[in-house]
Enzyme design. Sequence first.
Site, PDB file in Angstrom:
ATOM      1  N   SER A 126     -33.840  12.785  -0.573  1.00  0.00           N
ATOM      2  CA  SER A 126     -33.575  13.118   0.728  1.00  0.00           C
ATOM      3  C   SER A 126     -33.754  11.812   1.788  1.00  0.00           C
ATOM      4  CB  SER A 126     -34.333  14.155   1.352  1.00  0.00           C
ATOM      5  OG  SER A 126     -34.090  14.800   2.562  1.00  0.00           O
ATOM      6  N   ASP A 269     -27.874  22.804  -2.208  1.00  0.00           N
ATOM      7  CA  ASP A 269     -28.345  22.273  -1.203  1.00  0.00           C
ATOM      8  C   ASP A 269     -27.552  22.359   0.035  1.00  0.00           C
ATOM      9  OD1 ASP A 269     -29.594  20.312   0.569  1.00  0.00           O
ATOM     10  OD2 ASP A 269     -29.700  18.781  -1.004  1.00  0.00           O
ATOM     11  N   HIS A 302     -31.861  22.518  -1.066  1.00  0.00           N
ATOM     12  CA  HIS A 302     -32.584  21.132  -0.824  1.00  0.00           C
ATOM     13  C   HIS A 302     -33.773  20.817  -1.411  1.00  0.00           C
ATOM     14  CE1 HIS A 302     -32.599  17.211   0.905  1.00  0.00           C
ATOM     15  NE2 HIS A 302     -33.700  17.362   1.443  1.00  0.00           N
TER      16      HIS A 302
END
Length: 331
Positions: A126, A269, A302
């Site tokens: 991330s 995601d 995610h």
Amino acid sequence: MLQKIEILNFKLENGKVLTKTPLFYQTFGQPIGNAPIVIVNHALTGNSYVTGENGWWNDLIGIDKIIDTNNFTIIAFDIPGNGFDGNPENLITNYKDFTAKDIASIFLEGINVLKIESVFALIGGSLGGGIAWEMANLQPDKFQNLIPIATDWKASDWVIANVLVQDQILNNSDNPIVDARLHAMLLYRTPQSFKKKFNRNKKADLNDFQIENWLVNHGLKLQNRFKLAAYKLMNHLLKTIDITKETNDFAVSARKISANIHIVSVDTDYFFIPDENRETFEILEPIKQNVFYHEIKSIHGHDAFLIEFDQLAQILEPIFNKQKHQNYVNA
């Protein structure tokens, strides 16, 4: 154990100068100089505590794990201002002064202070993965392997839009961290993930749905861990990821990175969407032989990079093969 480096007279991308920047970090595994170096960049709500009791990546990093502390030196820096040292306000006067490139530059300063000439692997998920892209762009010959996970080399319009929503909540809500986290979790998970976990069940003896309690608890936990100034900074950094500021051309910027690039995306995601990563791979594949695309299959969205450890381990195992490095000798 948390250690500190003082970086003096650091110039931010906007021209402002920080007279003294504390950079906190932790090391795990072998002493520096005795084994290949792995730099781990933490995500938005993470920190330098990557392994050990309550380490957030214990499933991947540790004794006999994929990133084996018997065979590697693991270094994890804290994003300055994230508050893991307990004092985010010591650095943050205006969170919008900082960019992901600034953080990448600070991390590289730390690597230089530690006298590390070469890094075997730079890995992050991330926000941490976006900062990893920035680090590799700034010092393209420093890293042997670049492994950005559930991230991108730039903030897409979708990411920028959601950062704005988060910023508005953080600056206007009466309960900013909790409320912002409620919204963020809808980006980090999927409807299918929520259905599997909760299936519209209610809390015992209450009319509240379990999903509601789970979301509120996530918000409260984050409120206990984060100061508002720190969370504003972490959120803001997401929208500043962009390695093409100097070239305006991704292929030109990425071509100079000598590292093997292992792009790892998640098929569901909703934040750093996989289509963007597939497009990145399609751009790089004709011009760079050592670029690879991997995709985690998951209903969890995610956050799968913090959940699907078996799949992630299978992707990383060929990179961190123990036998390849067991006889490492520092030159």
